[in-house]
Design a protein around this motif. Structure first.
Motif, PDB file in Angstrom:
ATOM      1  N   TRP A 167      -1.080  -4.425  -1.947  1.00 24.78           N
ATOM      2  CA  TRP A 167      -2.185  -3.463  -1.944  1.00 24.78           C
ATOM      3  C   TRP A 167      -3.457  -4.073  -2.521  1.00 24.78           C
ATOM      4  O   TRP A 167      -4.555  -3.674  -2.185  1.00 24.78           O
ATOM      5  CB  TRP A 167      -1.810  -2.134  -2.562  1.00 24.78           C
ATOM      6  CG  TRP A 167      -1.519  -2.033  -4.033  1.00 24.78           C
ATOM      7  CD1 TRP A 167      -0.277  -1.921  -4.600  1.00 24.78           C
ATOM      8  CD2 TRP A 167      -2.460  -1.962  -5.114  1.00 24.78           C
ATOM      9  NE1 TRP A 167      -0.393  -1.812  -5.961  1.00 24.78           N
ATOM     10  CE2 TRP A 167      -1.730  -1.825  -6.310  1.00 24.78           C
ATOM     11  CE3 TRP A 167      -3.853  -2.006  -5.195  1.00 24.78           C
ATOM     12  CZ2 TRP A 167      -2.324  -1.737  -7.560  1.00 24.78           C
ATOM     13  CZ3 TRP A 167      -4.445  -1.922  -6.443  1.00 24.78           C
ATOM     14  CH2 TRP A 167      -3.688  -1.786  -7.605  1.00 24.78           C
ATOM     15  N   ALA A 221      -1.479   3.798   5.768  1.00 25.05           N
ATOM     16  CA  ALA A 221      -1.111   2.585   5.034  1.00 25.05           C
ATOM     17  C   ALA A 221      -0.162   1.706   5.847  1.00 25.05           C
ATOM     18  O   ALA A 221      -0.129   0.487   5.677  1.00 25.05           O
ATOM     19  CB  ALA A 221      -0.475   2.952   3.703  1.00 25.05           C
ATOM     20  N   LEU A 261       0.825  -1.208   0.000  1.00 23.81           N
ATOM     21  CA  LEU A 261       0.000   0.000   0.000  1.00 23.81           C
ATOM     22  C   LEU A 261       0.863   1.264   0.000  1.00 23.81           C
ATOM     23  O   LEU A 261       0.556   2.242  -0.671  1.00 23.81           O
ATOM     24  CB  LEU A 261      -0.863   0.029   1.259  1.00 23.81           C
ATOM     25  CG  LEU A 261      -2.323  -0.356   1.159  1.00 23.81           C
ATOM     26  CD1 LEU A 261      -2.986  -0.176   2.508  1.00 23.81           C
ATOM     27  CD2 LEU A 261      -3.055   0.472   0.115  1.00 23.81           C
ATOM     28  N   LEU A 318      -6.436  -3.090  -0.102  1.00 23.32           N
ATOM     29  CA  LEU A 318      -7.166  -1.897  -0.547  1.00 23.32           C
ATOM     30  C   LEU A 318      -8.607  -1.757  -0.022  1.00 23.32           C
ATOM     31  O   LEU A 318      -8.991  -0.684   0.437  1.00 23.32           O
ATOM     32  CB  LEU A 318      -7.133  -1.816  -2.076  1.00 23.32           C
ATOM     33  CG  LEU A 318      -7.460  -0.455  -2.676  1.00 23.32           C
ATOM     34  CD1 LEU A 318      -6.643   0.649  -2.050  1.00 23.32           C
ATOM     35  CD2 LEU A 318      -7.255  -0.478  -4.186  1.00 23.32           C
TER      36      LEU A 318
END
Ligand code: ATP
Ligand code: MG
Length: 599
Positions: free
Chosen positions: A462, A454, A429, A466
């Motif tokens: 990610w 993050a 991320l 997410l």
């Protein structure tokens, strides 16, 4: 097996940690180690009582508090075990439950949590004449939901709005909890599953629960009643969001077997500060009798400053901070502002906070800090998704999470995002955020905040992190971005300061009409009590030095205030403070003022 952390607790804290069966209420004042005790209790449950970490649910008031607690537990238990338990805010825990269970209520698992702006758009479609009306409606709807099954009828457009939400497969912030309640009440087998899973429930800041949150805790508490709540009736500051401090006061009626423990030793503040905080709040009638004491060094007297107006207030705070920074400050080399005889250099930027009642008070302060070149961060309790930079980033993240959902983005940005998507299973991320900042020019502060958020997903790509990250953004509040290591002075509304501590605290705008804040005309007796608790929260953030400021002149939302000091200041006995008056001056605020010599 290391239980060394027990040595860092006082006997009452230890008792709370080791009482592992049945209902427990920890009644405790500010800074008495409530949060520390909860953290150790979780570690103890796992290490000593043999509780499976997956059977623990801890509910905190802010996401920042949840992250901090996770970190501290990771420190006590090691990363792996601490990952297993559920620690989060009511909203994040409910969102997670809904991601699993919501299909039975007729929504898809990937339901969206609407931003404030999207809520307004939806209400416009549901019939609100304009944005102002939509906003007003939204306020009523939220208040109605937070009262939950209140006697009064639903506000205008309520059913249209709810229907539109459902049609969009969307929920608003308040719905997250209400939907889980509906789920549990309609499907006892689902409730039983969660009751069986969360065998140990811990709730921090219990005094600030609103009725839906309170009901949720009740529903989830299983027959063993392993429920541990921690709170301070003197810090109940969310009645305006529907919180009911009575829930806390009535805990013993709800759970007659409950053991009650009290924590009264304050480890945070000097005795002077603790005394002043007690003197202020003891004027309230709705309280639970308790003492608060500190055996730290007596400490500096509190300073009460009368200033001319908000500009002078900001200027004075800045010059005071420069002095306190002293030796480590960048100013000290090229100006003569630091006077001999001070004790410079014992503090850094991050040791200082400026607190105030309303967001509107931040602006003159920010301007003064900027002018002096002192880094500062303003964090309120507002929802994160109201910040303009979050509005910029969110559609991109949503698009990355699901390119099928057409986001309103320029084609060029979409193309760059699609190119980025190739490494969704390789990079983190943090990497993603860095790359996004290249695409849309994020400013330094935003970038830092996003990276900080993050960082709570260290080991995931990610692609998998997410959806959760997006949820963090929609459930977060500005104050979640607080980073104790950031080299900046923190500006906070008193609400957002809850649970935090700083060696040096300035509270400004302590004037009649602003503290207690008179929203429209005269505050009621209950409102005054709540404002007094808010002031109490503010005072108890300070560890060593406390400055209380009031101005002779202030314009608030275009209207002048009476310019009298807050009546709350009279409740502090004279021996605890030193009062000074800053006269009008002709020189600009960033220059040294001779009056400061008094200190
Ligand atoms: P608040 O009411 O503001 O939420 P709190 O009761 O949750 O405060 P904590 O934040 O847990 O209090 O602790 C306040 C401070 O006191 C922290 O700096 C913590 O490390 C310290 N502290 C707590 N217990 C002890 C102890 N037994 N010995 C030394 N320091 C302690
Ligand atoms: Mg706390």
């Amino acid at each position: 097996m290391s239980l060394e952390f027990l040595n860092e607790l006082n006997p009452q804290q230890r008792q709370a940690v080791c009482h592992t069966q049945g209902p427990l209420m920890i009644v405790a004042g500010a800074g008495t180690g409530k949060t520390r005790t909860l953290t150790c209790r979780i570690a103890y449950l796992v290490r000593e009582a043999g509780v499976d970490p997956a059977n623990i649910l801890a509910l905190t008031f802010t996401r920042r508090a949840a992250w901090e607690m996770k970190q501290r537990i990771a420190h006590l238990l090691g990363e792996k075990e601490s990952m297993l338990q559920e620690i989060g805010t009511f909203h994040s825990v409910c969102a997670k439950i809904l991601r699993e269970e919501i299909p039975v209520l007729g929504y898809d698992r990937d339901f969206v949590i609407l931003t404030d702006e999207e809520q307004i758009d939806l209400l416009r479609e549901a019939g609100a004449k304009n944005r102002a009306e939509a906003r007003a409606c939204l306020k009523q709807i939220s208040a109605f939901k937070n009262r939950h099954r209140a006697e009064t009828g639903a506000p205008p457009l309520f059913s249209e709005y709810q229907a539109a939400l459902k049609q969009r497969n969307a929920a608003d912030f308040d719905d997250l909890i209400l939907l889980v309640l509906r789920l549990f009440e309609t499907y006892p087998e689902i409730l039983n599953r969660y009751m069986d899973r969360f065998r140990h429930i811990l709730v921090d800041e219990y005094q600030d629960l609103n009725p839906p949150q309170y009901m949720l805790v009740h529903l989830l508490t299983g027959p063993d009643q392993n429920l541990c709540v921690v709170g301070d009736a003197d810090q109940a500051i969310y009645a305006f969001r529907g919180a009911q401090v009575e829930n806390f006061l009535n805990f013993q009626e709800d759970y007659p077997r409950a053991q009650i423990l009290r924590l009264e030793q304050n480890y945070r503040s000097s005795p002077v500060i603790v005394k002043a905080a007690e003197q202020v709040v003891s004027r309230n009638t709705l309280r639970m009798e308790k003492r608060l004491w500190s055996d730290a060094e007596t400490g500096e007297r509190i300073r009460i400053m009368e200033v001319g107006d908000e500009k002078q207030e900001a200027g004075w705070i800045v010059s005071r901070i420069e002095k306190l920074l002293g030796g480590t400050s960048m100013f000290h080399h090229d100006t003569d502002r630091v006077q001999a005889g001070e004790d410079p250099g014992q503090y850094s930027f991050s040791d200082m906070a400026v607190l105030f009642r309303l967001r509107a008070q931040a602006r003159p302060l920010q301007a003064a800090f900027e002018q002096a070149g002192i880094p500062c961060r303003f964090l309120s309790g507002e929802r994160l998704d109201r910040r303009p930079e979050m509005r910029q980033v969110r559609p991109m993240l949503r698009f990355l999470a699901d390119p099928e959902k057409d986001a309103v983005l320029p084609a060029m940005i979409k193309a760059s995002l699609i190119a980025l998507s190739k490494n969704r299973e390789q990079s983190s991320l943090q990497d993603l955020i860095r790359e996004l900042s290249g695409i849309c020019n994020l400013d330094e502060a935003t970038l830092r905040s996003l990276k900080a958020m993050a960082s709570h997903y260290p080991d995931q790509t990610w692609g998998s992190a997410l959806p959760f990250f997006l949820q963090d953004l929609s459930l977060g509040r500005e104050s979640d971005l607080f980073d104790p290591r950031a080299q900046a002075v923190t500006l906070l509304t008193m609400h957002a300061a809850k649970g935090l501590e700083f060696p040096v605290v300035f509270i400004c705008g302590l004037e009649r009409g602003l503290m207690p804040y008179a929203r429209d005309g005269n505050p009621s007796a209950d409102e005054i009590e709540e404002e007094r608790r808010l002031f109490h929260v503010g005072i108890t953030r300070a560890m060593k030095e406390l400055y209380l400021l009031h101005a002779r002149k202030r314009i608030l939302y275009g209207k002048p205030l009476p310019g009298e000091p807050s009546p709350f200041l009279k409740d502090i006995e004279e021996a605890l403070f030193q009062a000074n008056i800053l006269q009008k001056k002709s020189r600009p605020p960033q220059k040294e003022n001779p009056q400061l010599g008094l200190f």
